[in-house]
Scaffold this motif. Structure first.
Motif, PDB file in Angstrom:
ATOM      1  N   ASN A   2       0.923  -1.395  -0.112  1.00 40.73           N
ATOM      2  CA  ASN A   2       0.110  -0.400  -0.050  1.00 40.73           C
ATOM      3  C   ASN A   2       0.736   1.786  -0.287  1.00 40.73           C
ATOM      4  O   ASN A   2       1.863   0.943   0.009  1.00 40.73           O
ATOM      5  CB  ASN A   2      -1.053  -0.158   1.055  1.00 40.73           C
ATOM      6  CG  ASN A   2       0.030   0.051   2.737  1.00 40.73           C
ATOM      7  OD1 ASN A   2       0.571   1.037   2.164  1.00 40.73           O
ATOM      8  ND2 ASN A   2      -0.813  -0.320   3.564  1.00 40.73           N
ATOM      9  N   GLU A   3       0.306   2.270  -0.821  1.00 38.81           N
ATOM     10  CA  GLU A   3       1.329   3.543  -0.720  1.00 38.81           C
ATOM     11  C   GLU A   3       1.660   3.814   0.934  1.00 38.81           C
ATOM     12  O   GLU A   3       2.498   4.505   0.955  1.00 38.81           O
ATOM     13  CB  GLU A   3      -0.028   4.586  -0.509  1.00 38.81           C
ATOM     14  CG  GLU A   3       0.773   6.055  -1.479  1.00 38.81           C
ATOM     15  CD  GLU A   3      -0.482   7.633  -1.238  1.00 38.81           C
ATOM     16  OE1 GLU A   3       0.292   7.915  -1.513  1.00 38.81           O
ATOM     17  OE2 GLU A   3      -1.280   6.446  -2.044  1.00 38.81           O
ATOM     18  N   PHE A   6       5.386   1.928   0.904  1.00 41.37           N
ATOM     19  CA  PHE A   6       5.897   1.556   0.519  1.00 41.37           C
ATOM     20  C   PHE A   6       6.205   3.668   0.442  1.00 41.37           C
ATOM     21  O   PHE A   6       7.765   3.411   0.785  1.00 41.37           O
ATOM     22  CB  PHE A   6       4.909   2.517  -1.205  1.00 41.37           C
ATOM     23  CG  PHE A   6       5.881   2.928  -2.231  1.00 41.37           C
ATOM     24  CD1 PHE A   6       6.750   2.593  -3.198  1.00 41.37           C
ATOM     25  CD2 PHE A   6       5.861   5.019  -2.452  1.00 41.37           C
ATOM     26  CE1 PHE A   6       8.068   3.582  -3.890  1.00 41.37           C
ATOM     27  CE2 PHE A   6       6.616   4.874  -3.385  1.00 41.37           C
ATOM     28  CZ  PHE A   6       7.319   4.089  -3.852  1.00 41.37           C
ATOM     29  N   TRP A  43       6.902   3.682  -7.420  1.00 37.69           N
ATOM     30  CA  TRP A  43       5.870   3.925  -7.042  1.00 37.69           C
ATOM     31  C   TRP A  43       5.144   2.373  -8.797  1.00 37.69           C
ATOM     32  O   TRP A  43       4.069   2.030  -8.783  1.00 37.69           O
ATOM     33  CB  TRP A  43       5.048   4.585  -7.090  1.00 37.69           C
ATOM     34  CG  TRP A  43       3.472   4.679  -6.448  1.00 37.69           C
ATOM     35  CD1 TRP A  43       2.609   5.501  -7.456  1.00 37.69           C
ATOM     36  CD2 TRP A  43       3.041   4.079  -5.249  1.00 37.69           C
ATOM     37  NE1 TRP A  43       1.135   4.949  -7.151  1.00 37.69           N
ATOM     38  CE2 TRP A  43       1.333   4.401  -5.818  1.00 37.69           C
ATOM     39  CE3 TRP A  43       2.988   3.395  -4.444  1.00 37.69           C
ATOM     40  CZ2 TRP A  43       0.202   3.027  -5.233  1.00 37.69           C
ATOM     41  CZ3 TRP A  43       2.616   2.552  -3.481  1.00 37.69           C
ATOM     42  CH2 TRP A  43       1.026   2.851  -4.144  1.00 37.69           C
ATOM     43  N   LYS A  44       4.970   3.740 -10.080  1.00 38.08           N
ATOM     44  CA  LYS A  44       4.684   3.357 -10.645  1.00 38.08           C
ATOM     45  C   LYS A  44       5.882   1.459 -11.124  1.00 38.08           C
ATOM     46  O   LYS A  44       4.619   0.928 -11.900  1.00 38.08           O
ATOM     47  CB  LYS A  44       4.902   3.895 -12.066  1.00 38.08           C
ATOM     48  CG  LYS A  44       4.199   4.760 -12.144  1.00 38.08           C
ATOM     49  CD  LYS A  44       4.826   6.083 -13.642  1.00 38.08           C
ATOM     50  CE  LYS A  44       4.107   7.277 -14.111  1.00 38.08           C
ATOM     51  NZ  LYS A  44       4.280   8.003 -14.713  1.00 38.08           N
ATOM     52  N   SER A  45       6.470   1.399 -11.178  1.00 36.51           N
ATOM     53  CA  SER A  45       6.818   0.590 -10.951  1.00 36.51           C
ATOM     54  C   SER A  45       7.448  -0.967  -9.440  1.00 36.51           C
ATOM     55  O   SER A  45       7.349  -2.098 -10.221  1.00 36.51           O
ATOM     56  CB  SER A  45       8.625   0.483 -11.565  1.00 36.51           C
ATOM     57  OG  SER A  45       9.748   1.110 -10.485  1.00 36.51           O
ATOM     58  N   MET A  46       5.996  -0.555  -8.487  1.00 35.35           N
ATOM     59  CA  MET A  46       6.508  -1.504  -7.524  1.00 35.35           C
ATOM     60  C   MET A  46       5.700  -2.856  -7.799  1.00 35.35           C
ATOM     61  O   MET A  46       6.475  -3.471  -6.843  1.00 35.35           O
ATOM     62  CB  MET A  46       5.654  -0.303  -6.272  1.00 35.35           C
ATOM     63  CG  MET A  46       5.393  -0.787  -5.420  1.00 35.35           C
ATOM     64  SD  MET A  46       7.331  -0.418  -5.155  1.00 35.35           S
ATOM     65  CE  MET A  46       7.355  -2.322  -3.748  1.00 35.35           C
ATOM     66  N   SER A  47       4.698  -2.699  -8.152  1.00 27.79           N
ATOM     67  CA  SER A  47       4.328  -3.866  -9.302  1.00 27.79           C
ATOM     68  C   SER A  47       5.453  -5.031  -9.511  1.00 27.79           C
ATOM     69  O   SER A  47       5.060  -6.002  -9.716  1.00 27.79           O
ATOM     70  CB  SER A  47       3.505  -3.841 -10.486  1.00 27.79           C
ATOM     71  OG  SER A  47       3.849  -3.286 -11.298  1.00 27.79           O
ATOM     72  N   ARG A  48       6.367  -4.131 -10.371  1.00 28.59           N
ATOM     73  CA  ARG A  48       7.816  -5.254 -10.310  1.00 28.59           C
ATOM     74  C   ARG A  48       8.709  -6.148  -9.531  1.00 28.59           C
ATOM     75  O   ARG A  48       9.693  -5.872 -10.338  1.00 28.59           O
ATOM     76  CB  ARG A  48       8.081  -4.612 -12.029  1.00 28.59           C
ATOM     77  CG  ARG A  48       7.313  -4.862 -13.204  1.00 28.59           C
ATOM     78  CD  ARG A  48       8.041  -3.969 -14.210  1.00 28.59           C
ATOM     79  NE  ARG A  48       8.086  -2.860 -13.404  1.00 28.59           N
ATOM     80  CZ  ARG A  48       8.505  -0.999 -14.614  1.00 28.59           C
ATOM     81  NH1 ARG A  48       8.029  -1.630 -16.213  1.00 28.59           N
ATOM     82  NH2 ARG A  48       7.674  -0.141 -14.180  1.00 28.59           N
ATOM     83  N   ARG A  50      10.033  -8.259  -7.142  1.00 29.67           N
ATOM     84  CA  ARG A  50       9.105  -9.251  -6.618  1.00 29.67           C
ATOM     85  C   ARG A  50       9.193  -9.387  -5.239  1.00 29.67           C
ATOM     86  O   ARG A  50       9.633 -10.450  -4.994  1.00 29.67           O
ATOM     87  CB  ARG A  50      10.056 -10.216  -7.766  1.00 29.67           C
ATOM     88  CG  ARG A  50       8.889  -9.979  -9.172  1.00 29.67           C
ATOM     89  CD  ARG A  50       9.454 -11.099 -10.105  1.00 29.67           C
ATOM     90  NE  ARG A  50      12.014 -11.404 -10.070  1.00 29.67           N
ATOM     91  CZ  ARG A  50      12.420 -10.451 -10.351  1.00 29.67           C
ATOM     92  NH1 ARG A  50      11.873  -9.827 -11.999  1.00 29.67           N
ATOM     93  NH2 ARG A  50      13.473 -10.899 -10.775  1.00 29.67           N
TER      94      ARG A  50
END
Length: 159
Positions: A2-3, A6, A43-48, A50
């Protein structure tokens, strides 16, 4: 992630971002803008992310890539004579004269060598540096040796 989590992780490791900014960005205004850009890109690449590496390692890589992309696009990275390098704000008022001269010399290195030696001086091991920079561990060791020699020459030539 979550923000809130992060942002707390970024705050915990903001020293990494500040070192990158100090070495690659000249003006205080650009540093503020670039700090925000690094956080945004992270933040934009947080999903990557692992979790294969430490968050600090990943954040360093995102920050370095963001700054290098910015510098390439804007052609803002200029090499200056050692004695003219520091009209910019210093990272710490507690820095010794010797440390300041070392940082000035480091700023004159090419981007990869600058990153490698900075990480080495921060006590990252060669495996971690290799992962962050994207080169082999052996290449890191060779570059560290060469950069140390180059820095010695620069520092001896400038008193």
């Amino acid at each position: 992630m979550n923000e809130e989590l992060f942002l707390s992780k970024v705050k915990e490791h903001e020293g990494i971002i500040n070192k990158i900014l100090y070495l690659y960005v000249d003006t205080q205004e650009d540093k503020k803008d670039m700090y925000q850009e690094i956080v945004l890109q992270a933040w934009k690449s947080m999903s990557r992310f692992r979790g294969d590496s430490k968050f600090s390692t990943w954040l360093y890589r995102v920050g370095l890539n963001t700054v290098m992309t910015f510098n390439r696009k804007e052609s803002r990275l200029q090499k200056q004579p050692l004695e003219d390098t520091f009209d910019i704000e210093q990272p710490s008022s507690e820095m010794s004269d010797r440390s300041l001269k070392l940082m000035q010399a480091v700023r004159l290195l090419n981007d990869i060598d600058k990153s490698i030696i900075t990480l080495h001086l921060e006590d990252y091991n060669n495996d971690e540096i290799a992962e962050m920079i994207g080169i082999t561990k052996n290449n890191v060791a060779v570059r560290i040796h060469r950069v140390k020699e180059e820095l010695k020459r620069k520092l001896q030539a400038n008193g």
